[in-house]
Design a protein around this motif. Structure first.
Motif, PDB file in Angstrom:
ATOM      1  N   GLN A   1     -30.286  55.089  57.891  1.00 19.24           N
ATOM      2  CA  GLN A   1     -31.747  55.066  57.912  1.00 19.24           C
ATOM      3  C   GLN A   1     -32.200  55.240  59.359  1.00 19.24           C
ATOM      4  O   GLN A   1     -31.372  55.273  60.268  1.00 19.24           O
TER       5      GLN A   1
ATOM      6  N   ASP B   1     -37.934  55.543  50.469  1.00 18.00           N
ATOM      7  CA  ASP B   1     -37.329  56.695  51.140  1.00 18.00           C
ATOM      8  C   ASP B   1     -35.826  56.553  51.343  1.00 18.00           C
ATOM      9  O   ASP B   1     -35.200  57.405  51.964  1.00 18.00           O
TER      10      ASP B   1
ATOM     11  N   ASN C   1     -43.627  54.633  50.711  1.00 17.47           N
ATOM     12  CA  ASN C   1     -42.793  55.191  49.653  1.00 17.47           C
ATOM     13  C   ASN C   1     -41.326  54.797  49.820  1.00 17.47           C
ATOM     14  O   ASN C   1     -40.852  54.568  50.936  1.00 17.47           O
TER      15      ASN C   1
ATOM     16  N   ASP D   1     -34.472  50.734  47.231  1.00 20.50           N
ATOM     17  CA  ASP D   1     -35.233  51.971  47.028  1.00 20.50           C
ATOM     18  C   ASP D   1     -34.648  52.815  45.901  1.00 20.50           C
ATOM     19  O   ASP D   1     -35.286  53.758  45.434  1.00 20.50           O
TER      20      ASP D   1
END
Length: 364
Positions: free
Chosen positions: A147, A240, A238, A246
């Protein structure tokens, strides 16, 4: 990449050596030579893997229904320089012994684990992280290794080092794949703790069955803390892929099952993939080593984001001095606000009994 230098005589000797039955070969490095005998080795049988240049020592013996690996867990390949930005730890030898069943039993029921398996060189796979974003509104989000929020200091093998010196892979172990490549698409890279083998497809032929969730996350006033810094993190956007929660498993949306496994030519195996979950987060076979089990997921959300944590998970997240207790300086989020209420005996720490003696906090 290390440049190879050859002179005619050495080249001739190497050519002869490569044609021998053992098919052993040597790679000449700048200033040193290391020998490998990987190409024809059957890693389902007993084998010994030692490399003086990297300090690797892994001995595997197979007897009847047990595969036993004794290893110092030092990789047999080049790594990034550690300590490094995002990872202040130094690689050091470990003393590990693993046992795997040679006749793994498929159950079809996933068992969630923190450490799903071990590479052929003795280095463990551990796809999840201990990094957590905590929100004042009660949500907790487990940070994924791949990330752009927090630099975890991963090297080109998608690996880094734990505080105890243990080097471990969070994703595709690049150098392992190169070392154990036999020319076929599927490269045998390790064994899972239930005994089933782990492979990597060079052509990326098998797709995971996980999808990003729709919508946005919940959570306000969220921070990530480590001993060096505190970072404010915005989570209400959102999904991601920055956090494990997620993703959701969508059966048959890909080629692989919930544990990133598949049956090929009648044989069940796990695939290490370039996409989430990268390395299996669960096992479909009987797990002998119970201590390697992990916390169950919250529904379909791998990261257990937003769910109330048990005491073991809170220790992993917050117990910085590793004394098995939580002090007021260690806890964060809603637990910090409730510290005096939770600390029933007023000794300055929250124990497991104290945490579990009170009713669950009402969620917003």
């Amino acid at each position: 990449m290390i440049t190879r230098y050859f002179i005619p005589i050495i080249a001739t000797l190497l050519l002869i050596g490569c044609k021998s039955k053992s098919n052993s070969h040597s790679h000449t490095h700048i200033g040193k030579t290391e020998a490998h005998t990987h190409s024809n080795t059957n890693y389902f049988d007993s084998y010994s893997l030692e490399d003086a240049d990297y300090g690797t020592k892994t001995i595997v013996t197979v007897h009847a229904e047990e595969r036993k690996m004794v290893t110092n867990a030092l990789p047999n390949h080049k790594t990034g320089d550690f300590p490094r930005k995002g990872n202040p730890n130094t690689i050091s030898a470990q003393n590990r012994t693993y046992t795997f069943s040679t006749i793994p039993k498929y159950t079809g029921t996933p068992t969630w684990v923190r450490e799903p398996g071990v590479a052929l060189n003795g280095v463990k796979f551990e796809p999840g992280t201990a990094e957590v974003v905590v929100c004042e509104t009660g949500e907790n989000y487990r940070v994924e290794a791949f990330q752009d929020i927090i630099d975890l200091g991963l090297d080109f093998n998608h690996a880094h080092v734990q505080p105890n010196g243990a080097y471990h892979y969070h994703g595709t172990p690049t150098s392992v794949i190169e070392k154990f490549d036999t020319g076929k698409d599927l490269v045998h890279v390790g064994f899972a703790h239930d005994g089933f083998p782990m492979y990597y497809s060079k052509s990326n032929a098998y797709k995971p069955s996980y999808k990003l969730l729709d919508g946005t996350r919940d959570g306000e006033d969220c921070v990530y803390e480590n001993p060096i810094e505190t970072i404010e993190i915005r989570v209400n956007d959102n999904h991601d892929g920055a956090f494990g929660s997620d993703f959701e498993y969508v059966a048959e949306s890909g080629d692989l099952d919930e544990c990133n496994g598949i049956t090929i030519e009648g044989k069940y195996m796990y695939l290490v993939t370039n996409e989430f979950p990268y390395v299996s987060r669960c096992l479909m076979g009987e797990v002998v080593q119970e201590e390697r089990r992990g916390a169950p997921r919250d529904g379909n959300n791998v990261g257990n984001g937003g769910a109330r944590k048990n005491f073991s998970e809170l220790l992993e997240m917050m117990d910085t001095d590793k004394d098995g207790k939580l002090s007021k300086t260690e806890v964060k989020g809603p637990l910090k606000e409730q510290f005096s209420k939770r600390d029933i005996n007023k000794d300055g720490f929250i124990s497991k009994d104290e945490l579990e003696s009170l009713p669950k906090r009402n969620r917003r």
